[in-house]
Design a protein around this motif. Structure first.
Motif, PDB file in Angstrom:
ATOM      1  N   LYS A 199      -0.476  -2.066  11.157  1.00  0.00           N
ATOM      2  CA  LYS A 199      -1.342  -3.206  10.862  1.00  0.00           C
ATOM      3  C   LYS A 199      -0.546  -4.512  10.882  1.00  0.00           C
ATOM      4  CE  LYS A 199      -4.795  -0.936   7.920  1.00  0.00           C
ATOM      5  NZ  LYS A 199      -5.998  -1.543   8.551  1.00  0.00           N
ATOM      6  N   GLY A 200       0.739  -4.397  11.201  1.00  0.00           N
ATOM      7  CA  GLY A 200       1.572  -5.599  11.251  1.00  0.00           C
ATOM      8  C   GLY A 200       1.893  -6.163   9.872  1.00  0.00           C
ATOM      9  N   LEU A 201       1.852  -5.278   8.869  1.00  0.00           N
ATOM     10  CA  LEU A 201       2.103  -5.724   7.495  1.00  0.00           C
ATOM     11  C   LEU A 201       3.364  -5.089   6.926  1.00  0.00           C
ATOM     12  CD1 LEU A 201      -1.523  -5.053   6.165  1.00  0.00           C
ATOM     13  CD2 LEU A 201      -0.561  -7.303   6.746  1.00  0.00           C
ATOM     14  N   ASP A 202       3.992  -5.791   5.967  1.00  0.00           N
ATOM     15  CA  ASP A 202       5.081  -5.160   5.208  1.00  0.00           C
ATOM     16  C   ASP A 202       4.508  -4.111   4.270  1.00  0.00           C
ATOM     17  OD1 ASP A 202       6.990  -6.659   6.440  1.00  0.00           O
ATOM     18  OD2 ASP A 202       7.029  -8.199   4.874  1.00  0.00           O
ATOM     19  N   GLU A 203       3.398  -4.505   3.645  1.00  0.00           N
ATOM     20  CA  GLU A 203       2.718  -3.519   2.804  1.00  0.00           C
ATOM     21  C   GLU A 203       1.231  -3.830   2.771  1.00  0.00           C
ATOM     22  OE1 GLU A 203       3.444  -4.087  -1.582  1.00  0.00           O
ATOM     23  OE2 GLU A 203       5.137  -5.222  -0.778  1.00  0.00           O
ATOM     24  N   ILE A 204       0.465  -2.784   2.569  1.00  0.00           N
ATOM     25  CA  ILE A 204      -0.988  -2.914   2.522  1.00  0.00           C
ATOM     26  C   ILE A 204      -1.375  -3.371   1.121  1.00  0.00           C
ATOM     27  CG2 ILE A 204      -3.138  -1.584   2.627  1.00  0.00           C
ATOM     28  CD1 ILE A 204      -1.751   0.164   4.745  1.00  0.00           C
ATOM     29  N   GLU A 205      -2.410  -4.203   1.032  1.00  0.00           N
ATOM     30  CA  GLU A 205      -2.753  -4.795  -0.265  1.00  0.00           C
ATOM     31  C   GLU A 205      -3.270  -3.731  -1.248  1.00  0.00           C
ATOM     32  OE1 GLU A 205      -4.473  -5.389   2.549  1.00  0.00           O
ATOM     33  OE2 GLU A 205      -6.630  -5.599   2.147  1.00  0.00           O
ATOM     34  N   ALA A 206      -3.099  -4.029  -2.516  1.00  0.00           N
ATOM     35  CA  ALA A 206      -3.558  -3.148  -3.585  1.00  0.00           C
ATOM     36  C   ALA A 206      -5.041  -2.854  -3.410  1.00  0.00           C
ATOM     37  CB  ALA A 206      -3.303  -3.791  -4.942  1.00  0.00           C
ATOM     38  N   GLY A 207      -5.413  -1.608  -3.639  1.00  0.00           N
ATOM     39  CA  GLY A 207      -6.819  -1.231  -3.622  1.00  0.00           C
ATOM     40  C   GLY A 207      -7.378  -0.895  -2.258  1.00  0.00           C
ATOM     41  N   TYR A 208      -6.629  -1.171  -1.188  1.00  0.00           N
ATOM     42  CA  TYR A 208      -7.142  -0.900   0.152  1.00  0.00           C
ATOM     43  C   TYR A 208      -7.163   0.610   0.433  1.00  0.00           C
ATOM     44  CZ  TYR A 208      -7.704  -0.733   5.195  1.00  0.00           C
ATOM     45  OH  TYR A 208      -8.167  -0.450   6.467  1.00  0.00           O
ATOM     46  N   PRO A 209      -8.305   1.118   0.917  1.00  0.00           N
ATOM     47  CA  PRO A 209      -8.392   2.538   1.277  1.00  0.00           C
ATOM     48  C   PRO A 209      -8.047   2.745   2.759  1.00  0.00           C
ATOM     49  CG  PRO A 209     -10.598   1.585   0.956  1.00  0.00           C
ATOM     50  CD  PRO A 209      -9.610   0.452   1.009  1.00  0.00           C
ATOM     51  N   VAL A 210      -6.967   3.477   3.017  1.00  0.00           N
ATOM     52  CA  VAL A 210      -6.567   3.801   4.392  1.00  0.00           C
ATOM     53  C   VAL A 210      -7.572   4.810   4.960  1.00  0.00           C
ATOM     54  CG1 VAL A 210      -4.801   4.932   5.804  1.00  0.00           C
ATOM     55  CG2 VAL A 210      -4.126   3.337   3.981  1.00  0.00           C
ATOM     56  N   THR A 211      -8.200   4.457   6.075  1.00  0.00           N
ATOM     57  CA  THR A 211      -9.277   5.287   6.613  1.00  0.00           C
ATOM     58  C   THR A 211      -8.802   6.166   7.775  1.00  0.00           C
ATOM     59  OG1 THR A 211      -9.866   3.620   8.240  1.00  0.00           O
ATOM     60  CG2 THR A 211     -10.932   3.448   6.076  1.00  0.00           C
ATOM     61  N   ALA A 212      -9.687   7.050   8.202  1.00  0.00           N
ATOM     62  CA  ALA A 212      -9.410   7.886   9.382  1.00  0.00           C
ATOM     63  C   ALA A 212      -9.132   6.992  10.585  1.00  0.00           C
ATOM     64  CB  ALA A 212     -10.597   8.804   9.654  1.00  0.00           C
ATOM     65  N   GLU A 213      -9.879   5.918  10.681  1.00  0.00           N
ATOM     66  CA  GLU A 213      -9.679   4.999  11.806  1.00  0.00           C
ATOM     67  C   GLU A 213      -8.275   4.397  11.743  1.00  0.00           C
ATOM     68  OE1 GLU A 213     -12.326   5.132   9.754  1.00  0.00           O
ATOM     69  OE2 GLU A 213     -13.326   6.310  11.314  1.00  0.00           O
ATOM     70  N   ASP A 214      -7.837   4.052  10.556  1.00  0.00           N
ATOM     71  CA  ASP A 214      -6.479   3.504  10.418  1.00  0.00           C
ATOM     72  C   ASP A 214      -5.441   4.516  10.914  1.00  0.00           C
ATOM     73  OD1 ASP A 214      -7.249   1.025   9.240  1.00  0.00           O
ATOM     74  OD2 ASP A 214      -7.414   1.987   7.271  1.00  0.00           O
TER      75      ASP A 214
END
Lengths: 267, 267, 267, 267
Positions: free
Chosen positions: D118-133
């Motif tokens: 996702k081009g991030l250092d880290e994913i934000e708090a509370g974000y649900p990583v999905t099958a699509e991800d």
């Protein structure tokens, strides 16, 4: 002792989440139930009786408790000139001045309701109760502190038990008041805060935090009872009573959880 | 209560290696000292005061202790018809009849020195003390058991405390004697053995081991104090006294370590 | 590593009642389940999912485990000349040579099946395995111990795991064998007994019990793995393998429970 | 396996104050050193060797750990249709699907670096990583998840380990992603957060919190590894490796602390 006497329970309830001093938070306090009634319920084989049981993991200085003399040293010397060396201090506790050496305490008790004598419900966080405050309180209550007494100092902080952060930040007893009590020959003192002394307050003269611990335990051999529930006793206006406290004989331990009571005779 | 009274300490010392009931040996009893005085001794920065502290890991039924009503069930029902379900029994203990519900006990105490009444130093291992034994003991001692009393049964087994295997195999109290005491309206009982009842003895009528636990805790709501040190009290010939026992308010727990005392007034 | 390789599990199961060294029996080993599935089962509110969980109380030297370098000192000096003082040794463990400093161990492993090389199922209790025994074993097995190896010594004692008293009394490794292995540059050693060394055997030259602990940990910086289950590996005749052992990073601890494995490639 | 391979340590250090899930905070994590070197230092009697040791008190789900199948139930049924009753669930743990049943895990590992994809250092708090991800991540990394794999999902949350409040509030894996992985036949999954799933997020379809625990452990029999340290592995761009994880055989326990490693061969 018993007929017609009124008994005041001075122990705070012990449960996870209660206030715990930062120095003792590592072990903290836990009660875990592992054996449950249904586990052994086999009526045909073993009748209707079942048992349940759990385990306790705690620092000995959690909840309402008493400090043993070995809990504090004065330049690595315990009360009575006992040097802290490996013959005294061991992995399983102390060979001298362990809490098991404290006899059952049944002594005249006096409540010094400093909050009330100042016309307050409770004294503000961080306030150091001084010798002058105790003097004024005794005058107002028309009591004196006598040799052999157990002196309980009420600040009103017990009302904050359900709010650990605020409770821990509470008021305390200044070095001058610890000296004042020690000089009157009390055998034990107690208060309604976490550590008798004022949290985080360094005594300028002794150069240490918690001067009362040094003065009372290490220098005078006077026990300290902490986290007392004094509201009900104070509300009853009972300033004189029989104080009963029976520390567990945890061999070698530096303190013991206790459930002290104040017995107020009807006479 | 206090002037001139003699206080007998009825608690056995708590230390690793003391007798522990097989059902509670998993957690057992440990006291471990981890903070030592030298750890924080920095006189230049923080003055002469240092502290030491440790942790306790134990089953609540180790050492001298009292059983709470939730400790035992009668066909999964606690005293007073309280069903054992998840609203009552939780991972952190019981919501009903936990040890914190036991008030401080200050009550008339009576010592039933069954060993002495049989002319023995101690009763042999495995012997069940019967209702008849208690009757005979009361007669010989010229005492009676009254409603509201705490009745302590002495078998002499406390002499074996230092020999855990032998101590655990000791004598106990038969169902008939538990009924006899319950019918007299005592509020608590105690004995100088590990579990009041006779180790390993199944009651033919109730079909269970430890019938006294079923009768006293689950059916009559009478507390049981175990592992009492009764030798000194018996040696003094004190049959009547004020019994003082203050269980810790371990919220939800099925019992509590205690240090009971017998107060014998000089009058 | 993986395709077609055979993996041997070298850990003994952890359960109450397993053999525990006298020095570590105080805390011992307990696992207590307190949260149970039914506790949180409320399908209407919270769906079908429930969880259960427990707690572990143990000495870090119980069961199959590895000793960290801080576990042993040579006249109060740790490996590498680190003095044992309060900057290094704290209530919460060691600041130097704690078990968290042990890297994951993936290294060539060699099994020295001394029992087999002597034509025995197991070596008798109390026997000290000598340098000569290891020499003879290497010859018979046609293996040599190389720098960087992890050397596992099999005595057959693992067969006694279910009999704690006998297991604890087992054979061990003599100082001469510890020197022999150290001089070959192994990074770690292990055996199928409680404490590598021979129980209760004082080394005449070093004047101490457990000389291997002094030699290997404090003088050579070589880790010791204890209570290995080596029977299956030996039965397979696998003398060379990849040894994998990943100690937990228990910050400051003097050891860690581990589950080592031996990976025998099919090639 | 070993020559020239690079080994990545995936365990977070274990110390007081590390992030602990609210459900496991009661026992928490403590290491207490009680035996110290100076305690037994008597060179004249017993030579220069001394030992030090401590105890561990912890919930089995603290730190980097693996969940056993018995940890979760689906309407009081464990994986494989095992009903949760007193023959399976006991005070000392589970008789079926305890952590001791997990074999040593040496399997092909795949890192799904969702943060990077996702081009991030880290994913934000509370974000649900999905099958699509996960799909998108596999495409970007040009990897696929194969049967028998261990799949590690990186959110970057490991960077917050030193900030327990923030760490606990981190991102997680959505039910759709847990299904996606389960359908690909992985034997275990892992992530760099406290509980795989998104904290506090109820799955609308299953009606429960932590749906991945229900799907993976109770329905598919797939282990979950939590609190992985994935930063170093991700920084090295290693997406394929040998995953090695050896859970302790804590008999009956619902999980085990582990120190997993990723072995990246130089070839």
């Amino acid at each position: 002792m018993i007929e017609g006497a009124r008994v005041f329970d001075l122990e705070q309830p012990r449960a996870e989440g209660m206030p715990v001093h930062p120095a003792h938070q590592q072990a903290g306090y836990s009660y875990l139930l592992h054996r449950r009634h249904e586990d052994e319920y086999r009526p045909d084989e073993s009748g209707p009786r079942t048992g349940a049981a759990g385990i306790i993991v705690c620092a000995e200085h959690t909840g309402t408790h008493i400090d043993a003399l070995c809990h504090q040293s004065d330049a690595l010397t315990l009360y009575g000139g006992v040097s802290v060396d490996s013959s005294v201090q061991t992995p399983r506790g102390f060979k001298r001045h362990g809490v098991e050496e404290i006899p059952p305490i049944l002594a005249p008790g006096v409540l010094l309701d400093v909050a009330a004598s100042k016309g307050l419900d409770e004294i503000e966080a961080g306030y150091p109760v001084t010798a002058e405050d105790l003097e004024a309180c005794c005058e107002r209550q028309e009591v004196s502190v006598e040799p052999g007494d157990v002196a309980l100092v009420r600040t009103g902080n017990a009302r904050q038990w359900e709010d650990p952060e605020r409770y821990l930040a509470g008021p305390g007893v200044a070095a001058s008041a610890s000296y004042w009590l020690a000089e009157r020959g009390v055998i034990a003192v107690g208060a309604d805060n976490m550590a008798w002394d004022v949290p985080g307050l360094r005594d300028p003269e002794l150069g240490c935090l918690m001067p009362g611990h040094l003065i009372l335990l290490a220098r005078y051999g006077i026990y300290i009872v902490e986290n007392l529930a004094l509201e009900e006793l104070a509300a009853a206006g009972a300033h004189r009573f029989d104080f009963v406290c029976t520390p567990l004989k945890l061999v070698g331990a530096t303190g013991s959880p206790v459930r002290p009571v104040a017995v107020v005779s009807s006479r």
